[in-house]
Write an enzyme that holds these catalytic residues in place. Sequence first.
Site, PDB file in Angstrom:
ATOM      1  N   LEU A   1      -5.558  -2.718   1.234  1.00  0.00           N
ATOM      2  CA  LEU A   1      -4.180  -2.815   1.697  1.00  0.00           C
ATOM      3  C   LEU A   1      -3.353  -3.269   0.502  1.00  0.00           C
ATOM      4  O   LEU A   1      -3.783  -4.128  -0.260  1.00  0.00           O
ATOM      5  CB  LEU A   1      -4.033  -3.842   2.836  1.00  0.00           C
ATOM      6  CG  LEU A   1      -4.606  -3.468   4.207  1.00  0.00           C
ATOM      7  CD1 LEU A   1      -4.400  -4.636   5.178  1.00  0.00           C
ATOM      8  CD2 LEU A   1      -3.974  -2.206   4.759  1.00  0.00           C
ATOM      9  N   ASP A   2      -2.174  -2.707   0.353  1.00  0.00           N
ATOM     10  CA  ASP A   2      -1.293  -3.149  -0.723  1.00  0.00           C
ATOM     11  C   ASP A   2      -1.018  -4.640  -0.584  1.00  0.00           C
ATOM     12  O   ASP A   2      -1.006  -5.187   0.527  1.00  0.00           O
ATOM     13  CB  ASP A   2       0.044  -2.402  -0.662  1.00  0.00           C
ATOM     14  CG  ASP A   2      -0.095  -0.936  -1.020  1.00  0.00           C
ATOM     15  OD1 ASP A   2      -1.101  -0.588  -1.661  1.00  0.00           O
ATOM     16  OD2 ASP A   2       0.794  -0.156  -0.646  1.00  0.00           O
TER      17      ASP A   2
END
Length: 259
Positions: free
Chosen positions: A53-54
């Site tokens: 996930l960013d």
Amino acid sequence: MLEIIYQDEHLVAVNKPAGWLVHRSWLDRKEKVVVMQTVRDQIGQHVFTAHRLDRPTSGVLLMGLSSEVGRLLSQQFEQHQMQKTYHALVRGWLDGEERIDYPLTEELDKIADKFASGDNGPKSAITDYRSVAQVEMPFAIGRYDCARYTLVELQPHTGRKHQLRRHMSHLRHPIIGDSAHGDLKQNRGAAQHFGCQRLMLHASSLALNHPVTGEPLVIRAGLDAVWQQMMQQFGWQQCLPDVPRVEFAATASQDSASI
């Protein structure tokens, strides 16, 4: 301490807070506290990433408890055998539901991808969206006399870098707090009027078949304090009944992914 939302003898899932790195990166050598190390110390065993996930995105992060399970989970992600559901706060009114079929060129980081090579042409990128709620607030932002927002549900069917952020920007409904593909005036307005200084993108749930038992598994991640505050201010408290709420303890080592 991170919130563990699912754990068995084969895998573990946590609710990743916004602003946390998944693992150490030479791009940010000063950051010593990351999700993988924290989870390892918390449960007392090594974990193996299956996806990412960013940093500014919150929500479900799934990891294997062995290299083999991590590999099996990665295969499911790569073969698009998991159903990923996100929620986002976007600028303006967005009605109904639709499929975005808009190819994206590969985004390369100037440092991390300095020596990357290959086909840089557009590649298939597909996202389904559904409008959940809308609101108009009496604040002038930019050239508009009021501010309009939509809560959307997003389901990506491909995994391009920043796909959801880029697809919403393509529709001219950028995600609030997106510093790379969003609207700077809207981001500043959200920070000024609502105290929102982060990307409003949350990985709400992940549906998959267990990599070892084969049984269906749905993992949901609760909304943090920033999300809860925005939902309350917009009168959307009852809009996501299946998404729980959560309170995170403050961690001085992590920043807040500010705009």
